[in-house]
Design a protein around this motif. Structure first.
Motif, mmCIF file in Angstrom:
data_model
loop_
_atom_site.group_PDB
_atom_site.id
_atom_site.type_symbol
_atom_site.label_atom_id
_atom_site.label_comp_id
_atom_site.label_asym_id
_atom_site.label_seq_id
_atom_site.Cartn_x
_atom_site.Cartn_y
_atom_site.Cartn_z
ATOM 1 N N LEU A 211 0.827 -1.209 0.000
ATOM 2 C CA LEU A 211 0.000 0.000 0.000
ATOM 3 C C LEU A 211 0.861 1.260 0.000
ATOM 4 O O LEU A 211 0.449 2.298 -0.532
ATOM 5 N N ARG A 212 2.049 1.202 0.587
ATOM 6 C CA ARG A 212 2.930 2.376 0.577
ATOM 7 C C ARG A 212 3.527 2.621 -0.804
ATOM 8 O O ARG A 212 3.819 3.768 -1.156
ATOM 9 N N HIS A 213 3.717 1.591 -1.582
ATOM 10 C CA HIS A 213 4.348 1.741 -2.891
ATOM 11 C C HIS A 213 3.356 1.745 -4.051
ATOM 12 O O HIS A 213 3.750 2.059 -5.180
ATOM 13 N N HIS A 214 2.132 1.393 -3.800
ATOM 14 C CA HIS A 214 1.156 1.239 -4.879
ATOM 15 C C HIS A 214 -0.066 2.101 -4.584
ATOM 16 O O HIS A 214 -0.575 2.114 -3.456
ATOM 17 N N GLN A 215 -0.517 2.827 -5.610
ATOM 18 C CA GLN A 215 -1.713 3.664 -5.482
ATOM 19 C C GLN A 215 -2.758 3.162 -6.481
ATOM 20 O O GLN A 215 -2.736 3.527 -7.652
ATOM 21 N N PRO A 218 -9.476 4.367 -7.746
ATOM 22 C CA PRO A 218 -10.513 4.444 -6.692
ATOM 23 C C PRO A 218 -11.406 3.208 -6.625
ATOM 24 O O PRO A 218 -11.709 2.706 -5.538
ATOM 25 N N SER A 219 -11.847 2.708 -7.775
ATOM 26 C CA SER A 219 -12.715 1.526 -7.759
ATOM 27 C C SER A 219 -11.965 0.302 -7.222
ATOM 28 O O SER A 219 -12.504 -0.480 -6.428
ATOM 29 N N LYS A 220 -10.733 0.146 -7.650
ATOM 30 C CA LYS A 220 -9.925 -0.967 -7.156
ATOM 31 C C LYS A 220 -9.624 -0.807 -5.673
ATOM 32 O O LYS A 220 -9.616 -1.794 -4.915
ATOM 33 N N ALA A 221 -9.380 0.421 -5.237
ATOM 34 C CA ALA A 221 -9.074 0.660 -3.825
ATOM 35 C C ALA A 221 -10.281 0.332 -2.938
ATOM 36 O O ALA A 221 -10.118 -0.235 -1.850
ATOM 37 N N ARG A 222 -11.480 0.663 -3.392
ATOM 38 C CA ARG A 222 -12.672 0.329 -2.599
ATOM 39 C C ARG A 222 -12.871 -1.186 -2.500
ATOM 40 O O ARG A 222 -13.285 -1.696 -1.450
ATOM 41 N N GLU A 243 -6.615 1.260 7.904
ATOM 42 C CA GLU A 243 -6.501 2.707 8.111
ATOM 43 C C GLU A 243 -5.666 3.362 7.014
ATOM 44 O O GLU A 243 -5.986 4.469 6.546
ATOM 45 N N GLU A 244 -4.617 2.707 6.577
ATOM 46 C CA GLU A 244 -3.795 3.263 5.490
ATOM 47 C C GLU A 244 -4.593 3.393 4.201
ATOM 48 O O GLU A 244 -4.496 4.409 3.498
ATOM 49 N N LEU A 245 -5.396 2.393 3.885
ATOM 50 C CA LEU A 245 -6.173 2.448 2.650
ATOM 51 C C LEU A 245 -7.292 3.485 2.755
ATOM 52 O O LEU A 245 -7.614 4.157 1.757
ATOM 53 N N LYS A 246 -7.863 3.652 3.919
ATOM 54 C CA LYS A 246 -8.879 4.703 4.090
ATOM 55 C C LYS A 246 -8.265 6.080 3.867
ATOM 56 O O LYS A 246 -8.880 6.954 3.224
ATOM 57 N N GLN A 247 -7.092 6.308 4.399
ATOM 58 C CA GLN A 247 -6.408 7.579 4.193
ATOM 59 C C GLN A 247 -6.079 7.790 2.721
ATOM 60 O O GLN A 247 -6.185 8.915 2.190
ATOM 61 N N LEU A 248 -5.703 6.712 2.032
ATOM 62 C CA LEU A 248 -5.412 6.819 0.615
ATOM 63 C C LEU A 248 -6.655 7.190 -0.200
ATOM 64 O O LEU A 248 -6.580 8.014 -1.119
ATOM 65 N N LEU A 249 -7.798 6.640 0.178
ATOM 66 C CA LEU A 249 -9.051 6.990 -0.523
ATOM 67 C C LEU A 249 -9.427 8.456 -0.264
ATOM 68 O O LEU A 249 -9.936 9.150 -1.161
ATOM 69 N N LYS A 250 -9.177 8.947 0.924
ATOM 70 C CA LYS A 250 -9.460 10.355 1.216
ATOM 71 C C LYS A 250 -8.575 11.261 0.367
ATOM 72 O O LYS A 250 -9.024 12.285 -0.175
ATOM 73 N N ASP A 251 -7.323 10.887 0.212
ATOM 74 C CA ASP A 251 -6.400 11.696 -0.611
ATOM 75 C C ASP A 251 -6.826 11.678 -2.079
ATOM 76 O O ASP A 251 -6.659 12.668 -2.805
ATOM 77 N N LEU A 252 -7.348 10.558 -2.537
ATOM 78 C CA LEU A 252 -7.797 10.477 -3.920
ATOM 79 C C LEU A 252 -9.027 11.349 -4.183
ATOM 80 O O LEU A 252 -9.186 11.913 -5.273
ATOM 81 N N LYS A 253 -9.887 11.497 -3.183
ATOM 82 C CA LYS A 253 -11.060 12.338 -3.356
ATOM 83 C C LYS A 253 -10.684 13.815 -3.438
ATOM 84 O O LYS A 253 -11.279 14.580 -4.191
ATOM 85 N N HIS A 254 -9.690 14.191 -2.663
ATOM 86 C CA HIS A 254 -9.260 15.598 -2.683
ATOM 87 C C HIS A 254 -8.363 15.853 -3.899
ATOM 88 O O HIS A 254 -8.344 16.921 -4.449
#
Length: 254
Positions: A211-215, A218-222, A243-254
């Motif tokens: 998760l730290r190296h791969h972004q 959004p659909s795949k992350a959910r 928690e890391e993936l939730k933070q990543l989804l928040k960053d993608l929305k912004h």
């Protein structure tokens, strides 16, 4: 009384003398030698007529010219246009990418098959014919070598994919390994379950690294988040990855 002469006829006619058979005659050395030399010359001439057809001078000249023309064409380098070069390079790149995807998918498949085999070995090693519990210390000692092999596969399989940098495969391996770990036996003694907890910790570490190296998209992350929450239900060591993936989804929305 006059003498009367009667002509006497032979009862068997004497045949005319036959000529001598040639095969019984003895020939000289020179006759034999001349006969053999003549037969060899005749056979060589017949082979020449059969193997090499007679070619006229004009046909031979035309064949020589065509051979020289083909040699010149082979020596002349092929010049490609810019469009052909672009098409060639693009096809080579696509072929390399396809080969890489095939290698990565086959590697992940082999690692997952190894995990499933080690899990099956753990269950096969447990004696189920005993009258007592099949989760006691005796059964744990029977399954302990296979549990160690399963833990080693979780460590080495994830490390192999991390070194390759295929982060999607790392996530898939961690989630599939998490499900296999949840299906391992729950032993009666709490200390005997430490190997399973160690497997959970190892797989959670692999997932966090991916998760730290791969972004992902959004659909795949959910979709990954949904699977991580299911894994969290088996063991809370997956909470950090959730928690890391939730933070990543928040960053993608912004």
């Amino acid at each position: 009384m006059a003498n009367v002469c009667f002509e006497r006829r032979a009862l068997v006619e004497i045949p005319e003398p036959q000529p001598k058979i040639a095969g019984r005659l003895r020939r000289s050395y020179m006759d034999v030698l001349s006969t053999r030399v003549g037969s060899l010359q005749n056979s060589a001439a017949s082979l020449t007529r059969k193997g090499r057809p007679l070619v006229s001078c004009s046909q031979r000249q035309w064949a020589d010219e065509s051979d020289s023309r083909e040699e010149e064409e082979e020596k002349t380098p092929t010049v490609l246009s810019s469009q052909q070069l672009v098409q060639l390079l693009s096809s080579l790149i696509l072929l390399e990418q396809k080969q890489k995807c095939t290698d990565d998918s086959s590697k992940l498949k082999l690692l997952l098959e190894d995990l499933l085999q080690k899990k099956a070995s753990v269950h096969r090693s447990i004696p189920y014919s005993r009258l007592g519990s099949n989760r006691d210390a005796h059964c744990y000692r029977k399954a302990y070598p296979h549990l160690l092999a399963f833990k080693r596969s979780c460590q080495e399989g994830g490390q192999t994919l991390v070194r390759c940098g295929d982060w999607e495969s790392v996530l898939e391996f961690a989630l599939a390994g998490w499900r296999c770990t949840s299906e391992l036996p729950h032993w009666d003694t709490a200390s005997h379950n430490e190997l399973r907890e160690h497997c959970y910790a190892t797989l959670a570490k692999h997932c966090s690294t991916a998760l730290r190296h791969h972004q992902p998209a959004p659909s795949k992350a959910r979709e990954i988040l949904r699977r991580l929450k299911m894994a969290q239900g088996h063991n809370q060591q997956m909470s950090s990855c959730v928690e890391e993936l939730k933070q990543l989804l928040k960053d993608l929305k912004h």
